[in-house]
Scaffold this active site. Structure first.
Site, mmCIF file in Angstrom:
data_model
loop_
_atom_site.group_PDB
_atom_site.id
_atom_site.type_symbol
_atom_site.label_atom_id
_atom_site.label_comp_id
_atom_site.label_asym_id
_atom_site.label_seq_id
_atom_site.Cartn_x
_atom_site.Cartn_y
_atom_site.Cartn_z
ATOM 1 N N ARG A 115 14.532 42.389 -33.267
ATOM 2 C CA ARG A 115 13.190 42.942 -33.440
ATOM 3 C C ARG A 115 12.621 43.341 -32.075
ATOM 4 O O ARG A 115 12.894 42.689 -31.066
ATOM 5 C CB ARG A 115 12.305 41.877 -34.088
ATOM 6 C CG ARG A 115 10.872 42.295 -34.398
ATOM 7 C CD ARG A 115 10.790 43.336 -35.476
ATOM 8 N NE ARG A 115 9.454 43.430 -36.067
ATOM 9 C CZ ARG A 115 9.051 44.462 -36.799
ATOM 10 N NH1 ARG A 115 9.867 45.479 -37.034
ATOM 11 N NH2 ARG A 115 7.854 44.476 -37.335
ATOM 12 N N THR A 393 12.418 53.415 -42.231
ATOM 13 C CA THR A 393 13.274 52.233 -42.137
ATOM 14 C C THR A 393 14.577 52.547 -42.878
ATOM 15 O O THR A 393 14.683 53.569 -43.552
ATOM 16 C CB THR A 393 12.542 50.980 -42.677
ATOM 17 O OG1 THR A 393 11.285 50.871 -42.028
ATOM 18 C CG2 THR A 393 13.301 49.690 -42.470
ATOM 19 N N ASN A 413 9.825 52.016 -37.521
ATOM 20 C CA ASN A 413 8.556 51.991 -38.245
ATOM 21 C C ASN A 413 8.297 53.310 -38.965
ATOM 22 O O ASN A 413 9.005 53.622 -39.898
ATOM 23 C CB ASN A 413 7.384 51.563 -37.356
ATOM 24 C CG ASN A 413 6.271 50.932 -38.186
ATOM 25 O OD1 ASN A 413 6.500 50.519 -39.308
ATOM 26 N ND2 ASN A 413 5.085 50.860 -37.650
ATOM 27 N N ASP A 435 2.777 47.041 -36.302
ATOM 28 C CA ASP A 435 3.030 45.920 -37.211
ATOM 29 C C ASP A 435 2.343 44.632 -36.751
ATOM 30 O O ASP A 435 2.331 43.633 -37.470
ATOM 31 C CB ASP A 435 4.543 45.669 -37.372
ATOM 32 C CG ASP A 435 5.151 46.572 -38.442
ATOM 33 O OD1 ASP A 435 4.389 47.215 -39.175
ATOM 34 O OD2 ASP A 435 6.389 46.626 -38.543
ATOM 35 N N SER A 465 8.334 43.089 -42.500
ATOM 36 C CA SER A 465 8.607 42.814 -43.924
ATOM 37 C C SER A 465 10.083 43.022 -44.249
ATOM 38 O O SER A 465 10.491 42.872 -45.413
ATOM 39 C CB SER A 465 7.785 43.748 -44.812
ATOM 40 O OG SER A 465 6.415 43.538 -44.619
ATOM 41 N N GLY A 484 10.895 50.353 -46.886
ATOM 42 C CA GLY A 484 9.705 50.489 -47.734
ATOM 43 C C GLY A 484 8.496 49.727 -47.240
ATOM 44 O O GLY A 484 7.600 49.424 -48.027
ATOM 45 N N GLY A 485 8.445 49.394 -45.941
ATOM 46 C CA GLY A 485 7.254 48.770 -45.370
ATOM 47 C C GLY A 485 6.886 47.504 -46.120
ATOM 48 O O GLY A 485 7.733 46.674 -46.455
#
Ligand code: GLY
Length: 584
Positions: A115, A393, A413, A435, A465, A484-485
């Site tokens: 990340r 994503t 993102n 985020d 997420s 899909g956030g």
């Protein structure tokens, strides 16, 4: 902010609020928490391997590596790198992600956390303007970018778990970046959606908008600078990206455009291996993403709340109502409690406990929706914008013949991330800083709110997420995930429930989708997914409905039936991905 805990006697409550079948199933399951599996595993190795990813070229690259004797981890490196080239709208070297690995030899699961992290010069209120409102700098331009982790993850996975050299596993990506790939309608629609942002930065437009326009379908898009960076990683490993020429170019370009990256940020970047979230739902073992992804925790919270009930025995409306109410509560807890555990205390054990799930769900009312504002004490919430979520994503799932498997969800993102390409690198930087809870109590791109737990701090990872997940029912292993956030978690949840009821890989990726994320207080659903009867039944319970103008998600699933040794794979028809099963 504290949520209200109402401890109501479960038995009296059930009898008065629930249909009798649900009460009976609650008692039966509550008394039998450790059911034996009826069918033990048979095969620990498979005849076939499989790759399902969001782009046919990436799937092909993964299959090629497996055919050359690479393992699932080598294939994951190849697929990640090719997606970085052919899906610049979704993931890339300027972004990050989570690679969930299953190591067949040791029967271990590990999450490779690649990340992005906040730059060292980042501050809590860096996106709040003089007027007290948030600016668009968390979304557009170099200030929106966290320090990327994908390059470090590629090297880490290759060196620690792979069998082939990076020069082999990165080959397809280098070739596709240098020689180009054909633009699809899918690419076009994504570039069209953010053409203004891409046009803002000349070095971005030079690559992605040749002649100032979105390229035509079939045009070949070349990324020669990106090819050189991939070669640098292949030759020098981590230092080929985080130090030396590439790092200098990244930092210079970002700083010249008003960003805050420093060489130290890149040099300090570290991959973290984390223990995934482990759970069980009605005899399905679940392995999913740990913090800084909220995915595994929210998924398990919802499943824990639902586990006491017989969803299959309910009416369609009751089932949907119950699932939505569980989502509402788990997404509330996401907003209140979750953030990077290396910086804040998160009560993970408590959130994952069955005791907590029962308490959390004790105010469920089968007749009426619980207003989301009833779940919070303070009135911190304004009217939240309803944010149209984009299919950015990316995700892929891989299984090799030894039984190793990988589920990876990767991102920059929003479509094409921040829109900013660092001069001379071809690398599109992410806008994952959005985020973070930019302004605690305010919604981000996904309409998600957050608390201090997810406030910006230098070196901190922003809450995600992304939910790469493994499921195992005693005979079938499923490897799945989706972009899909904020809706990623509810998509994985619906597929997990379907898997527990016997769904195939194809059925899992094609499921109709609906979602509730606490705020905005509404059920979002794909176009046409609820019929008139369902709509009016849910409305009469007090739910607000928001039918989206389109579908969402792009799930890729591999299922290995260890009893029959059959491998199946499926890619969501909402995207242009490809699932392939092969053998040597
Ligand atoms: N940027 C999307 C996520 O990490 O959830």
């Amino acid at each position: 902010m504290m949520f209200r805990v109402r401890i109501i006697d479960q038995f009296i409550w059930l009898i008065s609020h629930l249909p009798i079948y649900a009460a009976i199933s609650f008692l039966l399951i509550a008394c039998n928490t450790s059911q034996e599996r009826s069918t033990p595993i048979k095969n620990t190795q498979t005849n076939d391997f499989a790759v399902a990813s969001a782009h046919p070229l990436a799937t092909q690259a993964g299959i090629n590596i497996l055919q050359q004797g690479g393992n699932a981890f080598d294939a994951a490196v190849a697929v990640t790198a090719v997606l970085a080239v052919v899906e610049p709208y979704a993931s890339g070297l300027g972004g990050g992600g989570f690679w969930l690995l299953h190591l067949a030899d040791s029967d271990q699961n590990v999450m490779v956390d690649g990340r992005e992290v906040a730059p060292l010069a980042a501050t809590r209120d860096m996106y709040i303007g003089a007027d007290g409102k948030s600016t668009d700098q968390s979304v557009s331009g170099p200030l929106a970018a966290g320090i990327p982790g994908t390059a470090a993850a590629l090297v880490h996975i290759a060196e620690k778990y792979g069998q082939l050299p990076l020069s082999t596993t990165l080959r397809s990506a280098v070739d596709l970046a240098r020689d180009g790939f054909q633009v699809s309608e899918y690419y076009q629609s994504r570039a069209d959606a953010v053409i203004k942002r891409l046009s803002t930065f000349p070095q971005t437009a030079d690559i992605f908008l040749p002649q100032g326009e979105v390229p035509q379908i079939g045009d070949v898009l070349q990324q020669s600078d990106l090819a050189k960076v991939l070669e640098s990683i292949s030759k020098y490993g981590v230092s080929g990206f985080y130090e030396g020429e590439v790092a200098n170019k990244l930092v210079n370009s970002v700083q010249q455009a008003g960003g805050i990256w420093q060489l130290e940020d890149l040099k300090n970047y570290k991959i973290i291996e984390r223990q995934p979230i482990l759970g069980n739902y009605k005899n399905i073992d679940i392995v999913s993403a740990a913090l800084p992804s909220s995915g595994g925790i929210v998924l398990m919270q919802v499943l824990n709340m639902l586990s006491a009930y017989d969803l299959q025995g309910m009416s369609d409306t009751d089932r949907k109502h119950m699932i939505i109410e569980a989502m509402r509560r788990a997404y509330h807890d996401r907003a209140e409690f979750l953030g990077d555990e290396d910086f804040v205390d998160v009560p993970v054990d408590k959130l994952l406990s069955m005791k907590y799930a029962k308490t959390r769900f004790s105010d469920l009312n089968m007749q009426f929706a619980t207003p989301s504002l009833n779940l919070i004490d303070q009135d911190i919430v304004e009217a939240f914008p309803i944010v149209e979520e984009a299919q950015n994503t990316t995700h892929f799932s891989i299984l090799d013949q030894k039984g190793n498997h990988v589920a990876a969800t990767l991102s920059i993102n929003y479509y094409f991330g921040s829109g900013f390409v660092a001069e001379g690198t071809g690398i599109l930087l992410n806008n994952e800083m959005d985020d973070f809870a930019i302004q605690p109590g305010h919604a981000n791109l996904w309409g998600l709110i957050g608390s201090e737990a997810n406030a910006i701090q230098p070196g901190k990872r922003m809450l995600s997420s992304m939910s790469p997940t493994f499921l195992f029912d005693g005979k079938r292993t499923a490897i799945l995930g989706t972009p899909g956030g904020s809706r990623i978690i509810s998509m994985v949840l619906l597929s997990t429930l379907a898997f527990s009821e016997g769904a195939t890989a194809q059925e899992m990726v094609q499921l109709p989708r609906y979602h509730h994320q606490f705020l905005p207080d509404e059920i979002q659903f794909e176009k046409g997914v609820f019929n008139e009867k369902t709509r009016s039944a849910l409305k009469s319970k007090g739910h607000a409905l928001n039918e989206l103008g389109r579908n969402y998600g792009n799930m890729h699933t591999v299922i290995w039936n260890q009893q029959t040794n059959e491998v199946t794979a499926a890619s969501d028809s909402r995207g242009i991905g490809q699932a392939q099963v092969g053998t040597n």
